[in-house]
Design a protein around this motif. Structure first.
Motif, short mmCIF file in Angstrom:
data_model
loop_
_atom_site.label_atom_id
_atom_site.label_comp_id
_atom_site.label_asym_id
_atom_site.label_seq_id
_atom_site.Cartn_x
_atom_site.Cartn_y
_atom_site.Cartn_z
N GLU A 145 -7.00 4.90 -6.96
CA GLU A 145 -6.01 5.97 -6.89
C GLU A 145 -5.08 5.81 -5.69
OE1 GLU A 145 -9.23 6.94 -4.13
OE2 GLU A 145 -9.14 6.21 -6.20
N HIS A 146 -5.33 4.82 -4.83
CA HIS A 146 -4.52 4.63 -3.62
C HIS A 146 -3.10 4.22 -3.99
CE1 HIS A 146 -4.00 3.77 0.69
NE2 HIS A 146 -3.21 2.81 0.28
N ARG A 147 -2.10 4.88 -3.36
CA ARG A 147 -0.70 4.54 -3.58
C ARG A 147 -0.01 4.45 -2.21
NH1 ARG A 147 -3.02 3.99 -7.47
NH2 ARG A 147 -2.57 4.66 -9.61
N ALA A 196 -0.66 -0.61 -9.45
CA ALA A 196 -1.87 0.21 -9.31
C ALA A 196 -1.97 1.23 -10.45
CB ALA A 196 -1.88 0.91 -7.95
N ASP A 197 -0.81 1.81 -10.82
CA ASP A 197 -0.82 2.75 -11.96
C ASP A 197 -1.27 2.03 -13.24
OD1 ASP A 197 0.05 4.78 -10.34
OD2 ASP A 197 2.17 4.48 -10.81
N ALA A 198 -0.66 0.86 -13.48
CA ALA A 198 -1.03 0.11 -14.68
C ALA A 198 -2.48 -0.32 -14.64
CB ALA A 198 -0.12 -1.12 -14.81
N LEU A 199 -2.95 -0.71 -13.42
CA LEU A 199 -4.35 -1.12 -13.29
C LEU A 199 -5.29 0.06 -13.56
CD1 LEU A 199 -6.42 -3.28 -12.50
CD2 LEU A 199 -6.13 -2.57 -10.12
N GLY A 200 -4.92 1.23 -13.02
CA GLY A 200 -5.76 2.40 -13.29
C GLY A 200 -5.83 2.73 -14.77
N GLU A 201 -4.67 2.66 -15.44
CA GLU A 201 -4.67 2.93 -16.87
C GLU A 201 -5.48 1.87 -17.62
OE1 GLU A 201 -0.60 3.00 -17.95
OE2 GLU A 201 -0.13 4.86 -16.86
N THR A 202 -5.34 0.62 -17.21
CA THR A 202 -6.09 -0.45 -17.87
C THR A 202 -7.58 -0.28 -17.66
OG1 THR A 202 -4.23 -1.96 -17.56
CG2 THR A 202 -6.37 -2.95 -18.03
N GLU A 219 13.56 -5.12 0.53
CA GLU A 219 12.68 -5.94 -0.29
C GLU A 219 11.23 -5.46 -0.25
OE1 GLU A 219 15.99 -8.66 1.23
OE2 GLU A 219 14.79 -6.98 1.96
N ILE A 220 10.76 -5.10 0.96
CA ILE A 220 9.35 -4.68 1.07
C ILE A 220 9.14 -3.33 0.41
CG2 ILE A 220 7.52 -4.13 2.71
CD1 ILE A 220 8.56 -6.22 4.55
N ALA A 221 10.13 -2.43 0.51
CA ALA A 221 10.00 -1.15 -0.19
C ALA A 221 9.94 -1.38 -1.70
CB ALA A 221 11.17 -0.24 0.17
N GLU A 222 10.75 -2.30 -2.20
CA GLU A 222 10.67 -2.63 -3.63
C GLU A 222 9.31 -3.23 -3.98
OE1 GLU A 222 13.90 -5.21 -4.47
OE2 GLU A 222 15.46 -3.67 -4.20
N LEU A 223 8.79 -4.07 -3.06
CA LEU A 223 7.45 -4.63 -3.28
C LEU A 223 6.40 -3.53 -3.29
CD1 LEU A 223 5.75 -7.19 -3.60
CD2 LEU A 223 5.61 -7.32 -1.12
N GLY A 224 6.55 -2.53 -2.38
CA GLY A 224 5.62 -1.40 -2.38
C GLY A 224 5.70 -0.60 -3.67
N ALA A 225 6.92 -0.41 -4.18
CA ALA A 225 7.06 0.30 -5.46
C ALA A 225 6.40 -0.48 -6.59
CB ALA A 225 8.55 0.54 -5.75
N GLN A 226 6.58 -1.80 -6.57
CA GLN A 226 5.92 -2.63 -7.59
C GLN A 226 4.40 -2.57 -7.44
OE1 GLN A 226 7.60 -6.54 -7.19
NE2 GLN A 226 9.64 -5.90 -7.85
N PHE A 227 3.92 -2.50 -6.17
CA PHE A 227 2.48 -2.36 -5.94
C PHE A 227 1.96 -1.06 -6.56
CE2 PHE A 227 -1.14 -0.85 -3.55
CZ PHE A 227 -1.94 -1.97 -3.41
N ASP A 228 2.68 0.04 -6.29
CA ASP A 228 2.26 1.33 -6.88
C ASP A 228 2.30 1.27 -8.40
OD1 ASP A 228 1.88 2.30 -4.37
OD2 ASP A 228 3.78 3.41 -4.28
N HIS A 229 3.34 0.63 -8.94
CA HIS A 229 3.42 0.50 -10.39
C HIS A 229 2.26 -0.33 -10.92
CE1 HIS A 229 5.24 0.22 -14.36
NE2 HIS A 229 5.09 -1.11 -14.31
N ILE A 267 -7.60 -1.05 -3.04
CA ILE A 267 -7.78 -1.38 -4.45
C ILE A 267 -8.98 -2.29 -4.63
CG2 ILE A 267 -6.73 -2.56 -6.43
CD1 ILE A 267 -5.47 0.12 -5.89
N GLU A 268 -9.13 -3.24 -3.69
CA GLU A 268 -10.25 -4.19 -3.79
C GLU A 268 -11.60 -3.48 -3.70
OE1 GLU A 268 -11.86 -8.22 -1.48
OE2 GLU A 268 -10.24 -7.01 -0.64
N THR A 269 -11.67 -2.44 -2.85
CA THR A 269 -12.94 -1.72 -2.68
C THR A 269 -13.14 -0.64 -3.73
OG1 THR A 269 -11.83 -0.28 -1.06
CG2 THR A 269 -13.02 -2.19 -0.21
#
Length: 501
Positions: free
Chosen positions: A217-219, A239-245, A227-237, A211-213
């Motif tokens: 579109e990276h997911r 990233a989706d919001a960031l892409g839309e923004t 907990e980490i899987a939930e964190l990964g889902a939040q990361f993807d969410h 994402i930094e580079t």
């Protein structure tokens, strides 16, 4: 299962394993100590019950005496003391101890029989065949009993040795089991840490770097409910919001650029088109004054003077608006230039626009920058002219252009910050937020005339160079305007003695 639950399960299993193995270890140590005590007892029974009692009986038979008799009974009682404890109860040695106790009970009668025969012999009684046979039988019986004691003692020692070897083997197995259990727990913990924590964290790190580079579109697409899987889902969410923004921002930026270009074009056109009617108003006012000024009353002549003054001020305002529009149009042409030399040229022009003033310019040498010569010249002209204007009430104006090194805290980079300082009227810092807004002024028109656009022009020029402009002032003690000119992508600075471009 959640990672914290898995950690708790492993911790509880480890604790139970340690408690169980520790309990077995303690029980084994207790059994080992008891068996060592049995072995010590068995080792003492042999010398006391066999060797010592034989020696004492032979001593008595050789020289019958009450002392020798008492020494034999001391050995007898010592053997009884050794056989008295219940150490062997419930063990394979219990029957042996019972048999030894029975043999121990027979010994006094045998001793007394031998002693009686020996005492009669000492008293002078002639030994009869019957007496000799009785002595021989009693001696043989006594030796058999002591020999049985010795044999049973050896059996006890063998049993104790076997049990000690078994307990040592159990202890080694316990140690091996504990090591194996701890190895399994540590291996399971390492597997959990690697599989459920380190590997997902590495994926999160790689996703953040992507994402930094700019790979928005990276997911991650992590599976699981920890907990980490939930964190990964939040990361993807995220990233989706960031892409839309970002997509919305790109659209807004495109729309804003179009609107800015249209606004700049409109501003330029309006400012340019206002010149013609303004020149007409000024020209007709001048013609009226020249042709009919003598016949007009004094009040009308004053009105004409005010009209011409307002026309001049309006013309100056239009010039500033055109300059503001020009500095935001087109792309800057960057080059390495000597800012101190450019500043001296600008200072001479500004000094000529303030005739009769005692103005001192102090410009630091060796100021080399990567920038647009025209835009930086306009910025310096506005800063110098602004300083000259606000030092009008001091006997000797002092205007300084200098440089200081700064450290950019987030990046740790060294930045060069330039400043223009004067000893003029200054201003109150509580109004500094509107300092770089067009048409905003810190002083009244009567005290210091102007349009309020000069600093807005400087601000836009510095922004176009990727820098930051800020101000610091104190009323009646002067003002200081500081700006940075970060190195934008360009060639390496030439050597100090190189010919300026």
């Amino acid at each position: 299962m959640l990672i914290r639950r898995q950690q708790w399960a492993i911790a509880i299993a480890s604790l139970i394993t340690i408690v169980v193995v520790s309990g077995l270890w303690i029980a084994n140590n207790l059994a080992l100590r008891a068996e060592l005590e049995r072995a010590r007892m068995a080792a003492q029974i042999g010398p006391v019950g066999a060797a010592q009692m034989r020696a004492r009986i032979f001593e008595f038979l050789a020289q019958p005496s009450p002392a020798a008799r008492e020494r034999w009974y001391e050995s007898y009682r010592a053997l009884g003391t050794l056989l008295a404890p219940a150490l062997m109860d419930g063990t394979p040695g219990e029957p042996i101890i019972a048999d030894l106790r029975a043999r121990h009970a027979e010994l006094p009668a045998l001793f007394e029989a031998l002693a009686a025969d020996r005492l009669r012999e000492v008293a002078g009684s002639a030994p009869t065949p019957e007496l000799l046979d009785a002595q021989r039988l009693a001696s043989v019986h006594f030796m058999d009993v002591t020999q049985q004691v010795a044999g049973e003692t050896l059996r006890l020692l063998d049993l104790s040795q076997a049990r000690l070897e078994g307990l040592h083997a159990d202890q080694e197995r316990l140690i091996g089991g504990l090591i194996l259990a701890l190895a399994l727990v540590i291996g399971l913990e390492l597997f959990l840490v690697h599989r459920r924590i380190l590997k997902p964290l590495q994926e999160l790190h790689e996703g953040a770097r992507a994402i930094e580079t700019g790979h928005y579109e990276h997911r991650l697409g992590m599976d699981g409910k920890d907990e980490i899987a939930e964190l990964g889902a939040q990361f993807d969410h995220m990233a989706d919001a960031l892409g839309e923004t970002l997509q919305a921002l790109h659209q807004q930026r495109s729309q804003l650029e179009v609107a800015n270009r249209e606004l700049e074009s409109f501003s330029y056109s309006v400012s340019h088109d206002l010149r013609a009617p303004l020149r007409g108003i000024g020209g007709w006012a001048q013609a009226l004054e020249e042709d009919h000024g003598g016949t007009l009353p004094a009040e009308a002549q004053e009105y004409l003077t005010r009209i011409r003054g307002e026309c001049a001020r309006m013309n100056l305002l239009i010039e500033d608006l055109l300059q503001l529009a020009r500095v935001t149009r087109g792309d800057p042409v960057f080059e390495w230039l000597e800012l101190d030399l450019l500043a001296r040229e600008v200072a001479e022009r500004v000094r000529e626009s303030w005739p009769g003033r005692d103005i001192e310019f102090a410009i630091a040498p060796g100021l080399r920058v990567w920038g647009d010569r025209s835009l930086l010249g306009i910025a310096l002209a506005n800063l110098f002219d602004n300083a000259c204007k606000f030092t009008a009430r001091v006997p000797r104006a002092h205007i300084e252009l200098g440089l200081r090194e700064l450290v950019d805290a987030p990046g740790g980079r060294s930045l060069q910050q330039y400043f223009v300082r004067d000893n003029g009227a200054g201003f109150d810092m509580k109004h500094a937020t509107r300092l770089f807004v067009p048409f905003q002024r810190m002083h009244s028109q009567r005290d210091f005339p102007g349009t309020g656009i000069g600093l807005a022009i400087v601000h836009r020029i510095i922004l176009r160079h990727g820098g930051v402009l800020e101000a610091e002032a104190t009323p009646d003690e002067g003002a200081c305007f500081r700006f940075t000119l970060p190195l934008l992508p360009g060639p390496t600075p030439p050597a100090a003695d190189a010919t300026p471009t």
